[in-house]
Design a protein around this motif. Structure first.
Motif, mmCIF file in Angstrom:
data_model
loop_
_atom_site.group_PDB
_atom_site.id
_atom_site.type_symbol
_atom_site.label_atom_id
_atom_site.label_comp_id
_atom_site.label_asym_id
_atom_site.label_seq_id
_atom_site.Cartn_x
_atom_site.Cartn_y
_atom_site.Cartn_z
ATOM 1 N N ASN A 31 0.807 -1.619 0.209
ATOM 2 C CA ASN A 31 -0.303 -0.300 0.053
ATOM 3 C C ASN A 31 0.682 1.404 0.085
ATOM 4 O O ASN A 31 0.461 2.089 0.150
ATOM 5 N N PHE A 78 2.074 1.698 -3.667
ATOM 6 C CA PHE A 78 0.833 2.411 -4.639
ATOM 7 C C PHE A 78 1.098 4.285 -4.084
ATOM 8 O O PHE A 78 0.303 4.202 -5.039
ATOM 9 N N ALA A 79 0.975 4.033 -2.676
ATOM 10 C CA ALA A 79 0.606 5.566 -2.405
ATOM 11 C C ALA A 79 1.259 6.714 -3.420
ATOM 12 O O ALA A 79 1.188 7.434 -3.887
ATOM 13 N N TYR A 92 0.682 7.191 -7.029
ATOM 14 C CA TYR A 92 -0.918 7.470 -7.378
ATOM 15 C C TYR A 92 -0.237 8.882 -7.039
ATOM 16 O O TYR A 92 -0.277 10.303 -7.525
ATOM 17 N N SER A 128 -5.635 3.623 -0.839
ATOM 18 C CA SER A 128 -4.923 2.901 -2.089
ATOM 19 C C SER A 128 -5.295 1.795 -0.831
ATOM 20 O O SER A 128 -5.593 0.200 -1.477
ATOM 21 N N GLU A 141 -3.620 -2.206 -9.165
ATOM 22 C CA GLU A 141 -3.694 -2.365 -7.568
ATOM 23 C C GLU A 141 -5.040 -3.694 -7.063
ATOM 24 O O GLU A 141 -4.679 -4.404 -6.438
#
Length: 312
Positions: free
Chosen positions: A62, A65-66, A69, A91, A117
């Motif tokens: 997570n 992925f954060a 973004y 996320s 994701e």
């Protein structure tokens, strides 16, 4: 020009050490080989480690992925610009397919990341659930072995004995037990070896193993114990390896248990304390509080033909 030789992975340096008379294998770089077999590692590691790895992997994914973004400002609607925690919790909502509706992707870049994701989340949940189920469903035996083995006369024959009991109080169907003597020897050519001998037992199988089981090996002229002394057994690093297999009636799966006895855990001229008693009304019961207790056999005569004794 000659091609460079392919570099082979380093093999662990294996060493054999003795602890309390037992052989133990230690190796350098062993974690390298464990991580090359992740399924076995995740199945056999303690629950605290397994849950810690799952939680760490969840937070790490997570977080990655954060950060992805945040590479494109304004990719998440209603998120504070450049705020890591908003991207992190978005996320989590995406990976867990929660979707509260407050934050949502608003660019093609964010939609692609959401699709990736979501796939990673589904795959992770499936793998985590499968491994957790495999850990829960793995059959285990709850079998207790007596702390020591004894040698005493049985039907006027010196007999090696030890006790086994099923702690679960259910039935182990078609229980099979095998006892192997392991000791150091030199062959006729002077080569050292660790030799194994199967010990014949009075009874090697039990169709319904639910209570206590006393395993017995007669020490006669065909026994590898015959003609040896306690000093010989200790010098040869003698060890008894006991394996028990059977079918657990509750889960209908094969289970197994293993135990070892070293020379110092084999007591001569001793017998096990009684564990079978009878009440005043005639009802019999087993008292497992005395399961490991032994007592010396008084005035036991020395056996002839060189059978094991405490004196060389």
């Amino acid at each position: 020009m000659t091609k460079a030789k392919r570099r082979l992975p380093r093999k662990p340096i294996i060493s054999i050490v003795r602890q309390n008379g037992r052989l133990n294998v230690q190796g350098i770089n062993k974690w390298y080989y464990y991580w090359r077999d992740p399924y076995h590692l995740l199945i056999t590691m303690p629950w605290s480690w397994f849950l810690g790895i799952v939680a760490s992997g969840y937070i790490l994914l997570n977080s990655l992925f954060a950060l992805a973004y945040l590479l494109q400002p304004g990719s998440i609607a209603n998120a504070r610009p450049g705020n890591f925690w908003d991207a992190f919790f978005f996320s989590i909502q995406t990976m867990a397919t929660i979707g509260y509706g407050v934050m949502n992707p608003q660019t093609d870049y964010a939609n692609v990341l959401v699709a990736i994701e979501s796939w990673v989340g589904l795959l992770g949940v499936a793998m985590g659930t499968g491994i957790a189920f495999a850990r829960f469903s793995r059959p285990t035996a709850r079998v207790v072995f007596s702390r020591v083995a004894v040698v005493t006369a049985y039907d006027e024959i010196p007999t090696l004995m030890f006790r086994v009991a099923n702690k679960r109080r259910n039935q182990i169907i078609e229980a099979q037990i095998r006892v192997v003597l392991v000791r150091d020897e030199m062959n006729a050519e002077g080569q050292f070896m660790r030799r194994l001998y199967d010990l014949p037992l009075v009874r090697a199988n039990n169709p319904i193993f639910i209570l206590s089981w006393t395993v017995m090996h007669p020490i006669d002229e065909y026994s590898p114990f015959y003609g040896a002394t306690l000093a010989d057994l200790e010098a040869a690093e003698t060890m008894l390896v006991v394996t028990l297999t059977g079918i657990d009636e509750t889960v209908s799966q094969m289970i197994h248990a293993r135990h070892t006895y070293i020379a110092s855990e084999m007591l001569w001229h001793h017998r096990f304390a009684d564990i079978l008693f009878q009440k005043s009304d005639g009802q019999r019961y087993i008292d497992y509080n005395h399961f490991h207790e032994v007592m010396p056999v008084s005035s036991q005569r020395e056996e002839t033909n060189g059978v094991v004794s405490r004196s060389p």
